[in-house]
Design an enzyme around this catalytic site. Sequence first.
Site, mmCIF file in Angstrom:
data_model
loop_
_atom_site.group_PDB
_atom_site.id
_atom_site.type_symbol
_atom_site.label_atom_id
_atom_site.label_comp_id
_atom_site.label_asym_id
_atom_site.label_seq_id
_atom_site.Cartn_x
_atom_site.Cartn_y
_atom_site.Cartn_z
ATOM 1 N N TYR A 1 50.555 35.340 92.533
ATOM 2 C CA TYR A 1 51.385 35.263 91.339
ATOM 3 C C TYR A 1 50.597 35.650 90.104
ATOM 4 C CZ TYR A 1 49.285 30.813 89.796
ATOM 5 O OH TYR A 1 48.424 29.849 89.335
ATOM 6 N N ARG B 1 44.792 42.323 88.096
ATOM 7 C CA ARG B 1 44.428 41.172 88.941
ATOM 8 C C ARG B 1 45.426 40.979 90.071
ATOM 9 N NH1 ARG B 1 43.524 35.542 86.012
ATOM 10 N NH2 ARG B 1 45.779 35.706 85.799
ATOM 11 N N ARG C 1 58.740 32.057 112.281
ATOM 12 C CA ARG C 1 57.444 31.530 111.848
ATOM 13 C C ARG C 1 56.371 31.948 112.834
ATOM 14 N NH1 ARG C 1 54.240 26.801 112.609
ATOM 15 N NH2 ARG C 1 53.063 26.264 110.722
ATOM 16 N N LYS D 1 44.553 34.774 93.182
ATOM 17 C CA LYS D 1 45.567 33.955 92.513
ATOM 18 C C LYS D 1 46.742 33.724 93.467
ATOM 19 C CE LYS D 1 47.608 33.516 87.925
ATOM 20 N NZ LYS D 1 47.168 32.140 87.680
ATOM 21 N N GLU E 1 36.327 24.679 87.040
ATOM 22 C CA GLU E 1 37.321 25.084 86.027
ATOM 23 C C GLU E 1 38.363 23.976 85.919
ATOM 24 O OE1 GLU E 1 39.402 28.655 87.423
ATOM 25 O OE2 GLU E 1 39.202 27.942 89.491
ATOM 26 N N LEU F 1 38.913 31.244 89.255
ATOM 27 C CA LEU F 1 39.791 32.369 88.949
ATOM 28 C C LEU F 1 39.181 33.175 87.806
ATOM 29 C CD1 LEU F 1 42.635 33.491 89.782
ATOM 30 C CD2 LEU F 1 43.382 32.627 87.574
#
Length: 284
Positions: A32, A51, A100, A148, A180, A204
Amino acid sequence: MRTVYLNGDYVPENEANVSIFDRGFLFADGVYEVTTVVDGKLIGFDGHIERLQRSLNELKINYKVNREELLTVHRELVARNNIDQGMIYLQMTRGNPGDRDFAFPPEDTPLTVVLFTQEKQIIGTSIETKGLKVVSVDDLRWGRRDIKTVQLLFPSLAKMEAKEKGADDAWLMQDGYVTEGTSNNAYIVKDGKIITRDLSNDILHGITRKSVLACAKLLQMEVEERPFTIEEAYAADEAFATSASGFTNPIVEIDGNKVGTGKPGPVGDRLRALYIAENMKAAI
Ligand code: PMP
């Protein structure tokens, strides 16, 4: 009601449906980005697109991001939802294989692409003047925090632990060093020097971090990119955090210890002002 974007269509939010077999739902197999909107314009768009491509590559999701197409979708959502200040959330997952299975689906399985807007006051919030309180929490996330991904359960738990302790956020800790915040990069200032963890798989690679460090250079501030301990943070003159939607946010208390004067510090304030000026100039 918001208009959202799903796989090529603009639809009302209550008509946007994703399969229960979607890899994002079953495996958190998706990435995302969150792009901030101020005055109806996008901040740092190209950094987010770069990114996004990197995150997809790292997860071996074979997809070439189309900057122009995504820019159109971002702008269209800003316009349709009349966003002045807020964020655009974008998520891409490995799609819906129809069942799945741990093994990846065939490479031609279409990705699921979702974008939606969130209204939020970005400029002129009380955080700028009051600052935030953080508590330290062991960093129990996986080892590829540079990607991310939508696998955000641990940061969410850490955020709730912080709230239960009367704080606003958690600073995550690995071997005594701060990695972070739950959704932001962490900085301390000591004797005029800005200290923030160096880039690696541990954190990140913040789009805001990159821009703020460029601002620090413009202001001829000294920057040291290295891990710092929580004790160094307690003894710092000031501390702050950066993220796309928060810009720079002062941290005024860590584990109950006042940072410096207990008020937002001058280094963070100057960086915030320059960051806003530079990024508003470049907003698209
Ligand atoms: N670290 C983490 C874990 C985050 O989730 C975020 C927010 N996406 C950041 C740092 C800040 O990154 P950015 O400046 O690109 O928003």
